[in-house]
Write an enzyme that holds these catalytic residues in place. Sequence first.
Site, PDB file in Angstrom:
ATOM      1  CE1 TYR A 252     -25.937 -25.543 -35.072  1.00 55.73           C
ATOM      2  CE2 TYR A 252     -28.280 -26.015 -35.167  1.00 55.73           C
ATOM      3  CZ  TYR A 252     -27.231 -25.224 -34.718  1.00 55.73           C
ATOM      4  OH  TYR A 252     -27.482 -24.151 -33.918  1.00 55.73           O
ATOM      5  CB  THR A 283     -22.142 -21.431 -39.167  1.00 58.01           C
ATOM      6  OG1 THR A 283     -22.065 -20.380 -38.193  1.00 58.01           O
ATOM      7  CG2 THR A 283     -20.799 -21.684 -39.797  1.00 58.01           C
ATOM      8  CG  ASP A 284     -28.155 -23.116 -37.128  1.00 59.76           C
ATOM      9  OD1 ASP A 284     -28.269 -22.105 -36.406  1.00 59.76           O
ATOM     10  OD2 ASP A 284     -29.048 -23.983 -37.208  1.00 59.76           O
ATOM     11  CD1 TRP A 285     -26.378 -18.042 -32.510  1.00 55.43           C
ATOM     12  CD2 TRP A 285     -26.607 -18.146 -34.722  1.00 55.43           C
ATOM     13  NE1 TRP A 285     -26.507 -16.764 -32.990  1.00 55.43           N
ATOM     14  CE2 TRP A 285     -26.642 -16.790 -34.347  1.00 55.43           C
ATOM     15  CE3 TRP A 285     -26.697 -18.441 -36.087  1.00 55.43           C
ATOM     16  CZ2 TRP A 285     -26.799 -15.756 -35.248  1.00 55.43           C
ATOM     17  CZ3 TRP A 285     -26.856 -17.403 -36.989  1.00 55.43           C
ATOM     18  CH2 TRP A 285     -26.905 -16.090 -36.571  1.00 55.43           C
ATOM     19  N   GLY A 287     -22.486 -23.960 -35.430  1.00 58.48           N
ATOM     20  CA  GLY A 287     -22.435 -25.072 -36.383  1.00 58.48           C
ATOM     21  C   GLY A 287     -21.018 -25.325 -36.870  1.00 58.48           C
TER      22      GLY A 287
END
Length: 776
Positions: A252, A283-285, A287
């Site tokens: 993030y 991506t991270d969730w 992000g």
Amino acid sequence: MKRNYLFFVSKLLLIALLSAQCNHSLQAPQLGEAPIDDVVAAMTLEEKAMLLVGTGMAGGEGNEEREAPVVGVTNNIVPGAAGTTFAIERLGIPAIVLADGPAGLRISPTRENDENTYYCTAFPIETSLASSWNTALVEEAGKTIGEEIREYGVDVLLAPALNIHRHPLGGRNFEYYSEDPLISGKMAAAMVNGVQAQGVGTSIKHLAANNQETERRGIDTKVSPRALREIYLKGFEIAVKKSSPWTVMSSYNKINGTEASHNTDLLTSVLREDWGFEGMVMTDWFGGTNATEQVIAGNDLLMPGAKKQMNIIIDAVKTGTLDEKLLDRNVKRVLELVMKTPCFKGIPFSNKPDLNAHADVSRRLATEGMVLLKNNNNALPLEKVQNIAAFGFGSYDFIADGTGSGDVNEAYTVSLVKGLANAGYIVDTGLEAFYTNYISEEKPKVSKPRTFHDPIISIPEADIPISLIEEMAAVTDVAFISIGRISGEFKDRDLANEQYKIGDYYLTQTEKNLITNVSKIFQASGKKAILILNVGGVIELTEVKDAPDAILLAWQPGLEAGNAIADVLSGKVNPSGHLATTFLSSVKELSGKTFPGTPASQPKEVTYDEGIYVGYRYYDTFGVKPLYEFGYGLSYTTFAYSNLDTKRESDVVKISVTVTNTGKKDGKEVAQVYVAAPKGKLDKPVQELRAFGKTNLLEPGESQVLSFELTNKDIASFDENQSAWITETGKYEVRIGASSRDIKLKAAFNVEEDVTVESVSKVLALQAPIDEKQNN
Ligand code: BGC
């Protein structure tokens, strides 16, 4: 099971329909049958954008864009998994399922209108796995987790996580391995190799320098390229090179001004060009903030995905701000991932993994990760003990793992007292009744998490009357005192929580009193007191460490907790865990003091001004004496080291050492190889862990030769000016020991001239130099 069936039936129907029309030229190329480039060429712009963006979160799949810091949860295909990709049936592209996490699979344990249950195995947290220093065992754990995720119809596990323990208050440290990048990288590689051997994928996360939860989505991490390369990227580099994870998850945070998921330097120059990564990046969730920049940077898949992101990508191509070739590049990587999955291959799954067998593996791992911190006069293993008094409410309400996406929905957690009872000990029922009553009265008083990202508030420790302790000392043979801590995603740990009178990094006064009173009173009756730490990260023990006879660091050991602890307490298993993260005497002494950044009210940036001096690299170099140092751990037996042999042959240092069990019990030893490099133009820590090995279970008198090889890269430092790994000329000392401060044997070798081992991309520069206060 159902999902493959439906997908294949629809695919067959489509093919049948097209064949019936006798118009094969109209049939779109099918993934896996036609060359992948033909499939990409046949896709519309909308389909390409769709494939680069996940299907969204439960409650509004595909449409919503949430800003809240939630962990992934989807109702698609496997309820409770973190997310799914889109299917494009006309091209034979199925949807794949991604699910957390680092301590085992996280999916919903129950489903609507379904009487079956879908519980998963809670394995010990990653910090515990790292404390085993046993990569073979971690690989076995990976195989077990891989089997479980495959049998539940999941394609990619969102793990392992391998950010560095920069600061003890990092809320997700339990999900990460260590303060040291070598152990983090080797553990992650072992886990990836194990999981992927089952034909399912992994996502190593979170790349990179994601070492705190405070303002995790906005924080700008200012860190020098050297510290990045040597500390924060190193574990990822090892994992990529030694295990080829199918995917990588970007983090993030910003790194030197640019969000990780927008960062071409990170995701293309370092990851792909320098390290040779050939998989897919997600991506991270939620992000990142700019879908177009993410596509350009090589962040192939945006998760969990929102319709808005698709539209942004489509518009960017239409208006010429995004070259469609880049879209095609990323789409191809997503398709390559899809083709590897069990879903695409039509591999059936049972929804019935062998949870009993997996629980056995979890128990074995848990015992191997436990660290015996203290054992005065061989207080452990228990001998001539039958009746036990278990103090601390945690003895009855044990913590299997942390919260957030690192949590697992397990069917049960064996408490300490249950485990001891299973092992044949008799738990005092009066004390048990006291605590069970206390827990049921206190739990309703603390606020319950209202949403998934609210922290779990623990209840305060009970004040135990001295008379009750005295009574217990008279009627039982030994005392246990459990101290528990829980933390997780979205929030860094506290020093203590005054509002709820609960401790976190610090023990509360009630906890200190409990430990000292129980210890004193039992010892006065000639009996032992054993402290059990059920924690996900380090805590301060300085004031209480002298009181108990023994201290067992059990970590958060997964669902078989109590049984695994009983194995160690009874001596069925000889503890062989060693710390992969330092326990300090005082939090004031730690490296990484700038945590969690400035301004204090709502940090926007955090400057890693300790540079490469993280954890023991700092303590050993600048004379800080830890309470329990990096690498430390006791055993019920003793070991001797002999015959250290070090040879440097064509740029490789070959090291071997003999480890002998000199005690009276079977046991395993962790041999750690530190290297002290000469100071040249680059400053160096006093020593760095460069290799490690664990013996087999050695019988008394038995020996084993452990061998290690160090290449020039393994002992190199990163020179920012040259943007290269260099091994400087001079004398290198090899120090082999049982901890960073218990060096048993030393040897030396020379490097005759400076060697530029590897030149890499000159990227990730700081916008302005930072003052690395190496001896702050
Ligand atoms: C976490 C990730 C996790 C993802 C999906 C995020 O909040 O940072 O580690 O994999 O959620 O649940």
